[in-house]
Design a protein around this motif. Structure first.
Motif, PDB file in Angstrom:
ATOM      1  N   MET A 131      63.455 -30.808 -37.966  1.00  0.00           N
ATOM      2  CA  MET A 131      62.940 -30.159 -36.872  1.00  0.00           C
ATOM      3  C   MET A 131      63.364 -30.956 -35.573  1.00  0.00           C
ATOM      4  O   MET A 131      63.506 -30.182 -34.375  1.00  0.00           O
ATOM      5  CB  MET A 131      61.689 -29.756 -36.966  1.00  0.00           C
ATOM      6  CG  MET A 131      61.297 -28.701 -38.249  1.00  0.00           C
ATOM      7  SD  MET A 131      59.432 -28.594 -38.369  1.00  0.00           S
ATOM      8  CE  MET A 131      58.759 -28.059 -36.825  1.00  0.00           C
ATOM      9  N   VAL A 132      63.079 -32.117 -35.451  1.00  0.00           N
ATOM     10  CA  VAL A 132      63.285 -32.973 -34.209  1.00  0.00           C
ATOM     11  C   VAL A 132      64.841 -33.036 -33.781  1.00  0.00           C
ATOM     12  O   VAL A 132      65.389 -32.680 -33.026  1.00  0.00           O
ATOM     13  CB  VAL A 132      62.741 -34.334 -34.491  1.00  0.00           C
ATOM     14  CG1 VAL A 132      63.276 -35.304 -33.428  1.00  0.00           C
ATOM     15  CG2 VAL A 132      61.242 -34.396 -34.513  1.00  0.00           C
TER      16      VAL A 132
ATOM     17  N   SER B   3      62.622 -30.126 -26.028  1.00  0.00           N
ATOM     18  CA  SER B   3      62.843 -31.433 -25.882  1.00  0.00           C
ATOM     19  C   SER B   3      61.352 -31.761 -25.838  1.00  0.00           C
ATOM     20  O   SER B   3      61.173 -32.868 -26.563  1.00  0.00           O
ATOM     21  CB  SER B   3      63.389 -31.747 -24.569  1.00  0.00           C
ATOM     22  OG  SER B   3      64.630 -31.663 -24.410  1.00  0.00           O
ATOM     23  N   GLN B   4      60.485 -31.066 -25.400  1.00  0.00           N
ATOM     24  CA  GLN B   4      58.977 -31.586 -25.543  1.00  0.00           C
ATOM     25  C   GLN B   4      58.613 -31.540 -26.857  1.00  0.00           C
ATOM     26  O   GLN B   4      57.863 -32.098 -27.354  1.00  0.00           O
ATOM     27  CB  GLN B   4      58.215 -30.917 -24.421  1.00  0.00           C
ATOM     28  CG  GLN B   4      58.260 -31.237 -22.883  1.00  0.00           C
ATOM     29  CD  GLN B   4      57.663 -30.449 -21.925  1.00  0.00           C
ATOM     30  OE1 GLN B   4      57.417 -29.157 -22.286  1.00  0.00           O
ATOM     31  NE2 GLN B   4      57.255 -30.960 -20.861  1.00  0.00           N
TER      32      GLN B   4
ATOM     33  N   LEU C 134      56.645 -33.988 -31.883  1.00  0.00           N
ATOM     34  CA  LEU C 134      56.771 -33.917 -33.192  1.00  0.00           C
ATOM     35  C   LEU C 134      57.143 -35.242 -34.028  1.00  0.00           C
ATOM     36  O   LEU C 134      56.867 -35.678 -34.986  1.00  0.00           O
ATOM     37  CB  LEU C 134      57.939 -32.808 -33.642  1.00  0.00           C
ATOM     38  CG  LEU C 134      57.280 -31.322 -33.783  1.00  0.00           C
ATOM     39  CD1 LEU C 134      58.726 -30.560 -34.266  1.00  0.00           C
ATOM     40  CD2 LEU C 134      56.359 -31.229 -35.071  1.00  0.00           C
ATOM     41  N   ASN C 135      57.960 -36.162 -32.866  1.00  0.00           N
ATOM     42  CA  ASN C 135      58.444 -37.274 -33.287  1.00  0.00           C
ATOM     43  C   ASN C 135      57.483 -38.456 -32.870  1.00  0.00           C
ATOM     44  O   ASN C 135      57.742 -39.758 -32.933  1.00  0.00           O
ATOM     45  CB  ASN C 135      59.837 -37.688 -32.827  1.00  0.00           C
ATOM     46  CG  ASN C 135      60.420 -38.534 -33.468  1.00  0.00           C
ATOM     47  OD1 ASN C 135      60.498 -38.703 -34.867  1.00  0.00           O
ATOM     48  ND2 ASN C 135      61.409 -39.124 -33.060  1.00  0.00           N
TER      49      ASN C 135
ATOM     50  N   SER D 285      58.500 -45.491 -30.233  1.00  0.00           N
ATOM     51  CA  SER D 285      59.684 -46.226 -29.283  1.00  0.00           C
ATOM     52  C   SER D 285      61.015 -45.628 -29.671  1.00  0.00           C
ATOM     53  O   SER D 285      61.840 -45.297 -28.737  1.00  0.00           O
ATOM     54  CB  SER D 285      59.848 -47.766 -29.477  1.00  0.00           C
ATOM     55  OG  SER D 285      60.203 -47.969 -31.030  1.00  0.00           O
ATOM     56  N   ALA D 286      61.414 -45.044 -30.824  1.00  0.00           N
ATOM     57  CA  ALA D 286      62.596 -44.329 -31.062  1.00  0.00           C
ATOM     58  C   ALA D 286      62.557 -42.920 -30.312  1.00  0.00           C
ATOM     59  O   ALA D 286      63.806 -42.191 -30.167  1.00  0.00           O
ATOM     60  CB  ALA D 286      62.571 -43.757 -32.634  1.00  0.00           C
ATOM     61  N   ASN D 287      61.382 -42.566 -29.617  1.00  0.00           N
ATOM     62  CA  ASN D 287      61.565 -41.207 -29.013  1.00  0.00           C
ATOM     63  C   ASN D 287      62.069 -41.548 -27.554  1.00  0.00           C
ATOM     64  O   ASN D 287      62.226 -40.643 -26.744  1.00  0.00           O
ATOM     65  CB  ASN D 287      60.110 -40.643 -28.656  1.00  0.00           C
ATOM     66  CG  ASN D 287      59.979 -39.606 -29.379  1.00  0.00           C
ATOM     67  OD1 ASN D 287      60.815 -38.950 -30.069  1.00  0.00           O
ATOM     68  ND2 ASN D 287      58.657 -39.588 -29.801  1.00  0.00           N
ATOM     69  N   ALA D 288      62.742 -42.568 -27.189  1.00  0.00           N
ATOM     70  CA  ALA D 288      63.267 -43.065 -25.799  1.00  0.00           C
ATOM     71  C   ALA D 288      64.497 -42.000 -25.501  1.00  0.00           C
ATOM     72  O   ALA D 288      64.334 -41.584 -24.415  1.00  0.00           O
ATOM     73  CB  ALA D 288      63.761 -44.570 -25.841  1.00  0.00           C
TER      74      ALA D 288
END
Length: 663
Positions: A221-222, A245-246, A251-252, A258-261
């Motif tokens: 989904m992400v 994007s939000q 979800l992540n 930190s992988a959401n950068a």
């Protein structure tokens, strides 16, 4: 410019590369969990020395190769096993070995070689079916087609990439393999997005998102939300891009992950487009700080350039120079032409606004070089689109033929012996018809392939200098297409001949700072001839040479922009009777006077029509003249005179251009 989830492709292929190794490793860990991998490999090598049976030797070589961390070592073991399997004619294992060699070639970035071995594996798997292994072989084939699709994707051969992924998807759909189906939809969406085919990309990603939501697959989904947001940003649907994007960000794991950068940077970039600049600045700076602590060089570059885009919008020139120079340092270890083009342009713009003309010009030259490189890549994409259209039509016709043959087979099995005899006659007749149709079809396909090859060669050789108005190229190609569509082959041939000579002259001249005046006049003549043909003789022209020595050196493509303006603006609204005169005269020592005179509507009438056209080549010509005058002490000068009749009405325009022949 936006972060997207292309990285999932690399993750997927790495998963494929290690699948055999992990299977063997799992087996060993179950049996001897206290023994290291190196010890397992050593024990296998000992067994290999003892083995006398070919099938056992081959199995051991394959196992040792699959456990190797070094690609060359793995390939060496596979190549040793391959002739043994060929000797015992084990078709399925031969295909497995070729597939494994392809995976290791892919890891070495030898894409063409990897695709070669994978295509051999496809043929091997296709010939390995038995009554008991249909599902197993279908799965191997699906993996192989997917791998080939990835190889073609990274080689930028998008048409073949789509075809291979669709073959994999067809097999996955047969067994309702949801995870793999989602992966296929994702990569198909990414391929179409890379070609700016937004509608097709959105359709595939929506299908993948639906399955991911249905299965509660958060990671998928992400991926889908991020890639769909990329589409909506490119199509300027900013609110929808922000929403998706939000969703991906939350979800992540939000700020705790930190992988959401990358997703964070995307959100900041979208806020900039929504003109919420303060919010954008806060988010983008936070994202840059996160990447600065990581080893992701590409992420660092992209995040800095995204922040740079904001500084362009807010005219914070010193901050823009700071982030752009940080990017330049990173390019020593990571080469990305698109990002380098963005950085060079930002530096040029910043220095120009701060009044540093020298550094502004230096970075603008870098920007132009990167832009030319990307222009060639875009032409390659255009060729790929033509190939995709050809492949699609070819597949549609093949499907129609296969459908007809299957129908005939069903009828043959259903009828009794007497009807079968009749059907055999009918089948024979239709076979003959199909054979004739196939020969005709094959001939047409060969002709179409030949035309496609010519088109590709033409596009690849069309690298025009940036001073040339891109609209001219577009209009010239449209004229050629028009002649072909109306079967005016002679006129098309004449037009194409002149056009190719013009392109050749421009390409040759673009590498030189000065050329002979004769060569400049030859290029102008070709350009005017083409425009005269395109405008169907609505104007005439004359070039008069009044110099005793025509071998003097002048900068190339200096006069053409003013001739272009005379045609596009001066001749606008004139149905016939247009006239353009070009004179080359001696003005004074080492200076040539060039005059471009037209009897068009004049500048005043053109301004009153509220024309929004602005010639990029004219702007660049003015920049070149300014550079020569400032940096080389040149005496270039442009004078534009509005011509009028006795009653003061516009009667055309005269451009006087002083060109020094030496400095």
């Amino acid at each position: 410019m936006l972060f997207n989830h292309f990285g999932i492709l690399g993750a997927f292929i790495i998963k494929l590369i290690f699948v055999i190794r992990n299977t063997l490793l799992f087996f060993f860990l179950l049996t001897c969990s206290n023994i290291t991998l190196a010890q397992h490999i050593d024990s296998l090598k000992i067994e290999l020395v003892k083995a006398e049976d070919d099938s056992i030797r081959s199995a051991l070589l394959y196992a040792i190769g699959s456990l190797q961390s070094d690609n060359d070592s793995a390939i060496s073991y596979f190549n040793e096993a391959l002739p043994i399997e060929k000797k015992i004619k084990n078709t399925l294992q031969i295909a497995n070995i070729n597939y494994a060699i392809g995976l290791n070639k892919f890891r070495k970035n030898q894409l063409d070689s990897a695709i070669y071995y994978w295509e051999i594996a496809v043929n091997g798997f296709a010939n390995s079916y038995t009554d008991k292994n249909i599902e197993e072989v279908d799965g191997l084939l699906a993996n192989c087609h997917y791998s080939i699709g990835l190889g073609y994707y990274y080689s930028r051969n998008y048409s073949k990439s789509v075809s291979s992924i669709q073959s994999s998807l067809k097999l996955r759909l047969t067994y309702d393999d949801t995870n793999s189906i989602i992966g296929c939809y994702n990569i198909l969406g990414i391929i179409h997005l890379a070609q700016e085919e937004h509608y097709e990309a959105e359709q595939y990603l929506d299908k993948g998102l639906y399955l991911a939501i249905e299965k509660s697959d958060t990671s998928s989904m992400v991926r889908m939300y991020v890639n769909l947001a990329s589409i909506y940003l490119e199509t300027k649907k900013y609110n929808k891009a922000l929403d998706y994007s939000q969703k991906a960000y939350e979800l992540n794991g939000g700020a705790s992950n930190s992988a959401n950068a990358p997703t964070k940077m995307n959100i900041g970039y979208i806020y900039m487009h929504l003109n919420q600049l303060d919010t954008s600045r806060i988010i983008l700076r936070e994202g840059v700080k996160i990447f600065a602590k990581s080893d992701d060089v590409r992420g660092k570059i992209t995040s800095l350039n995204l922040l740079g885009d904001l500084y362009v919008r807010t005219e914070e020139w010193n901050n823009l120079i700071d982030v752009s120079n940080r990017c330049m340092l990173l390019y020593d270890s990571y080469n990305d032409v698109q990002e380098q083009k963005t950085t060079a342009y930002n530096l040029s713009k910043a220095y120009d606004n701060l009044g540093n003309e020298h550094l502004a010009y230096k970075n603008f030259k870098l920007y132009t070089a990167y832009k030319d490189s990307l222009f060639n890549q875009e032409k390659a994409k255009e060729v790929d689109r033509l190939e995709a259209r050809y492949e699609f039509e070819k597949k549609e016709k093949n499907i129609a033929v296969l459908t007809e043959e299957n129908l005939l087979k069903e009828i043959e099995l259903a009828e009794d012996k007497k009807i079968r005899l009749i059907i055999l006659v009918v089948v024979g007749f239709f076979t003959l018809v199909f054979a004739l149709l196939f020969l005709v079809y094959k001939r047409k396909q060969e002709q179409r392939q030949h035309k496609l090859a010519l088109k590709k060669m033409e596009i690849e050789q069309r690298m025009l200098r940036s001073q040339m108005n891109p609209h001219f190229i577009f209009n010239a190609l449209n004229s050629i297409q028009s002649y072909i569509s109306t079967n005016n082959s002679y006129q098309a041939e004449v037009f194409l001949s002149k056009f190719s000579l013009l392109v050749r002259n421009i390409l040759e001249n673009s590498t030189q700072e000065f050329i002979d005046l004769d060569k400049e006049i030859e290029t102008l003549t070709l350009y005017l001839e083409l425009e005269k043909l395109r405008f169907e003789g609505k104007f005439t022209y004359e070039i008069q040479m009044e110099l005793s020595d025509s071998s003097v050196k002048v900068p190339p493509m200096l006069v053409q922009p003013f001739v272009e303006n005379a045609i596009i603006h001066g001749m606008k609204g004139k149905a016939e009777g247009g006239k353009i005169d070009i004179f080359f005269k001696g003005a004074e020592d080492e200076v040539i006077l060039c005059e471009v005179v037209d009897n068009g509507v004049g500048r005043a009438s053109d301004r009153s029509s509220k024309s929004s056209h602005k010639s990029l080549s004219t702007t660049l010509t003015n920049d070149r003249i300014r550079f020569f005058n400032q940096e080389k002490g040149g005496r270039f000068n442009i004078t534009i005179i509005d011509l009028q009749d006795e009653e003061g009405k516009p009667q055309g325009t005269k451009v006087e251009l002083l060109i020094p022949v030496s400095f």
